[in-house]
Structures are given as C-alpha cells and as structure tokens.
Design a protein around this motif. Structure first.
Motif, short mmCIF file in Angstrom:
data_model
loop_
_atom_site.label_atom_id
_atom_site.label_comp_id
_atom_site.label_asym_id
_atom_site.label_seq_id
_atom_site.Cartn_x
_atom_site.Cartn_y
_atom_site.Cartn_z
N TRP A 128 40.52 45.42 43.34
CA TRP A 128 41.37 45.09 42.20
C TRP A 128 42.06 43.26 43.42
O TRP A 128 42.62 42.57 42.43
N ARG A 134 40.45 38.68 40.72
CA ARG A 134 42.04 37.79 39.95
C ARG A 134 41.51 37.02 39.40
O ARG A 134 41.95 36.38 38.56
N ALA A 137 39.58 37.46 36.31
CA ALA A 137 40.67 38.32 35.53
C ALA A 137 41.53 37.25 34.70
O ALA A 137 41.74 37.13 33.68
N GLU A 138 41.80 36.01 35.63
CA GLU A 138 42.50 34.90 34.80
C GLU A 138 41.50 33.73 33.99
O GLU A 138 41.57 33.49 32.76
N ARG A 141 41.41 35.55 30.88
CA ARG A 141 42.31 35.28 29.74
C ARG A 141 42.13 33.71 29.27
O ARG A 141 42.70 33.59 27.86
N ASP A 149 46.96 44.61 32.74
CA ASP A 149 46.22 44.59 34.03
C ASP A 149 47.10 46.09 34.48
O ASP A 149 47.65 46.54 34.33
N PRO A 163 48.09 50.17 43.12
CA PRO A 163 47.23 49.31 41.44
C PRO A 163 45.43 49.26 40.97
O PRO A 163 45.33 48.74 42.13
#
Length: 410
Positions: A128, A134, A137-138, A141, A149, A163
């Motif tokens: 992660w 990361r 993930a952006e 979005r 998250d 995490p």
C-alpha cells in the motif's frame, strides 16, 4: 433498510486474504434488502468459496467472463447495478482497473457500468505504501471512483500490523449506503449533531450523569452523512459506536459540549441537539475521593449551561435548529414552551416513561412539534426516526434556500 431495500448492488471480490470479510459484507447487504450480484475473480475463489456467497445472497455467483449463455453477463450485470463495490480490491486489480483492462468479468463490468463505484483496497502495508499503488489509487479517484483508504491493524499471519487492512464490513456498508442514497437537500450541507450524556464530576472518581446511550444522536449523524452531508458529531460518553464518515468531537462535561457547539455552529447549516446534557452539576468538586466513613453528605447542585438557548446568537441565517424534549409529564405543553423559549424550528418530543422509547433502547416514539403543527409517529427503530427527523430538516432547508433565492432576486 433504507436505502438498500430492492436495490441492485454488484459486489466484486478479488484474490486477497481479506476476501473472507466479503462474505459478511454480502450478508449485511442482503439483510438490508439489497439484491446482491457477486462477481469473483478466479484468484478470489482460492480464498472464499462461491457456494458460500450463493448461500448468503440467494443468487448465483459469477466468475467467468466467457461461456455458453453468458457472453453478455458483463453488460447485463453492469447495466443492472445501482452501485458497485470491490472489496477487497487487490493491488493487481486496482492497477488493471485504472488502466482499463477487461480480461476478466469483474474488470469488464467496471468498464460497462455507469453506476457509482467503490473500491476498497486491502494488501500488505508495504504494498500500500508503494508509490505506484498510491498513484493508482489517485488515478482511480480521478476517474470518479470512490477509494477507501485501508485501515491500520493486524495483517496476514506473520506480517504484524500496519495500514493495509480492509475496513470492517459495517464501514463499507455505510459507504455503499451513501452511494445509493438519492442526492437531496442535505448533499453538501454542514450538519452538526450532539449525542449522548454528559458527566459532571463530584470528586475524582464519581460523577452525575443520566441513562442516555447516544443511540438516537448517532443514528441521526449516520443518516445525515448517508444523505451526503458533511457531519460533525459532538459526543459525550457513548454506549454505541460512532458512524463511518463522520467527524467526531469527544466531550465530557456540559460546558465542554457547550463550548464545542459554540465553536462549530457558525458554519453549520443545521443543528440537531439530540444529546442529553446534565442540567445540574455539583457547586464544588471534591479534590479527593469522598470516603464512605465521612457519613451522610449533601451535594449542592447548580445549573449547567443551557446549550440550546446559548446558540441563538451564533446561528447563521437560514440555519435549521432542532431540539429534543424528553418529558415525564405535561409533555406537549413543555415541548411547546421549549420551542418558543429556545427559538428553534422543530422539537422532537418523547416520553421517558413510555415502554420502548427514551434511553437505552433501539426504538423510539416521537412527536414533532413545530410552530404550526404537531405530528405523532408510531413506535419505530431509531434509525427510522432519524430519517423522519432529517426528512423534516431537508424540507426546512429547502424553504430557507428558496427564501434566500427570492431575497436575492433570483
């Protein structure tokens, strides 16, 4: 259960150890009344069986992209879905999703759907933390997907804590509910809710309080967030968990609650005072524990701050203010007096002596008291009472917005 009853949810499951949690999520969605179509990747079937998901949803589980009689499954499933949730979403599936791959049924469904999509990543904490994950993930979005998250907590055996842990199914359920809820007058509004009791110290180990669990206020905060509001919950000591998505300010005493409300209210479009703050506090707090051997003791009490009355000067123009009245006698006259003296838009009245209502139970029977009407509801789950309250808050906000438009000459 609002907003799931009869709604079509596509639950995608990918191949991570957190797939075992997806079975409980499927159960919660089905119990809420949703029609759940489960789509699993081949890797997911190594972690949880399709038969398990079929038993929990009562519907066929879909795995293969191609097959006789199933060539258009990805179109049919995508078109039927009113919300899509992928939980867990592995690093591999996240990468394929944001780059538009369609080499399995689940990724093809994502390309074919116009429904809101919720991705719930779950993986090792080092995965992660990787900049490529990361960045993906952006990208997701930016495509319009909602990406949760991961939580911080225990990972797979031998991997310790960090995490990467998939959020609990109840949290995911709340986010799916927010996707399914029709956008209405609360969308984008700032709603302030108080909940629970307060405690007034007698000495370092004892306090004055009441039987409030905070369940009603928490249900209101949860429903307001589900309806799209930006919610702040000011909570005394609660006996129930706080809802997902809500900003929580913890307080102990009535004065602390009053100060928190004063700080937040100028930016609030609506205030719902569902808390049960103590009306009195000891005039003097003992510095040391009062010993039993000291004999009989009288405790002098003094009034605490009247939080609702103190808000009048801090309310923004057009803000909707809702107060609660928990009564044991002369209920309607007391509620009407409170409506006038506190200058609020609505009083939610209930009787502390009525079975199934009041403190410490999951149901409530309330009467709405406004300037020109009284409306009594039947005994309902507090979740349903919360929605009934917010229906009226939305109506009042629509009236305020319309008045503001007229005043501006729109």
């Amino acid at each position: 259960m609002r907003p799931f009853d009869g709604r079509r949810v596509l639950l995608g499951i990918t191949g991570g150890i957190a797939a075992y949690k997806a079975a409980w999520l499927a159960r919660l969605l089905s119990q809420g009344g949703a029609v759940v179509d489960v789509v699993m990747t081949r890797a997911a079937t190594e972690f949880v069986g399709a038969v398990t998901l079929e038993a929990l949803t009562g519907r066929p589980v879909h795995v293969d992209l191609l097959g006789v009689g199933r060539a258009l499954d990805h179109i049919k499933l995508a078109r039927a879905a009113e919300a899509v949730v992928v939980a867990p979403c592995t690093a591999d599936f996240l990468a394929r999703a944001v780059h538009g791959h369609a080499d399995d049924l689940l990724s093809a469904c994502l390309l074919a759907t116009t429904a809101p999509v919720l991705l719930v990543p779950a993986m090792n904490d080092r995965m992660w933390a990787h900049q490529q994950v990361r960045a993906n993930a952006e990208r997701a979005r930016a495509l319009g997907y909602t990406v949760l998250d991961p939580d911080e907590g225990p990972l797979a055996a031998g991997e310790g804590s960090g995490p990467g842990r998939m959020p609990e199914p109840e949290t995911i359920l709340a986010h799916v509910a927010r996707q399914l809820e029709p956008r209405a007058a609360l969308a984008g509004k700032r709603v302030l809710v108080t909940a629970g009791p307060t405690r007034e110290a007698i000495d370092p180990v004892r306090f004055i309080s009441n039987h409030s669990s905070g369940r009603m206020g928490v249900a209101i905060a949860d429903a307001a967030w589900r309806r799209g509001a930006d919610v702040t919950l000011i909570a005394g000591p609660l006996a129930v968990p706080t809802p997902a998505g809500v900003r929580v300010l913890r307080v102990e005493s009535t004065q602390e609650m009053a100060d928190a409300v004063a700080g937040e209210l100028p930016n609030a479009d609506a205030l719902v005072m569902a808390a049960a703050p103590s009306d009195f506090r000891p005039a003097r707090v003992a510095e040391a524990k009062i010993k039993r051997g000291a004999g009989a003791r009288a405790i002098e009490l003094e009034p605490t701050a009247d939080i609702l009355a103190s808000t009048r000067a801090r309310r923004r123009p057009g803000a909707v203010i809702v107060g609660f009245a928990l009564e044991t006698h002369d209920a309607l006259p007391n509620a009407r007096a409170k409506l006038a003296s506190k200058g609020v838009d609505l009083i939610v009245l209930n009787d502390a002596t009525e079975p199934g209502a009041g403190f410490g139970v999951e149901t409530n029977r309330v009467t709405f008291v406004s300037r020109d009407a009284e409306e009594a509801l039947t005994l309902l789950p507090k979740r349903d009472v919360a929605d009934a309250i917010l229906d009226r808050v939305e109506a009042l906000l629509r009236g305020s917005d319309a008045d503001a438009s007229l005043a501006a000459g729109d």
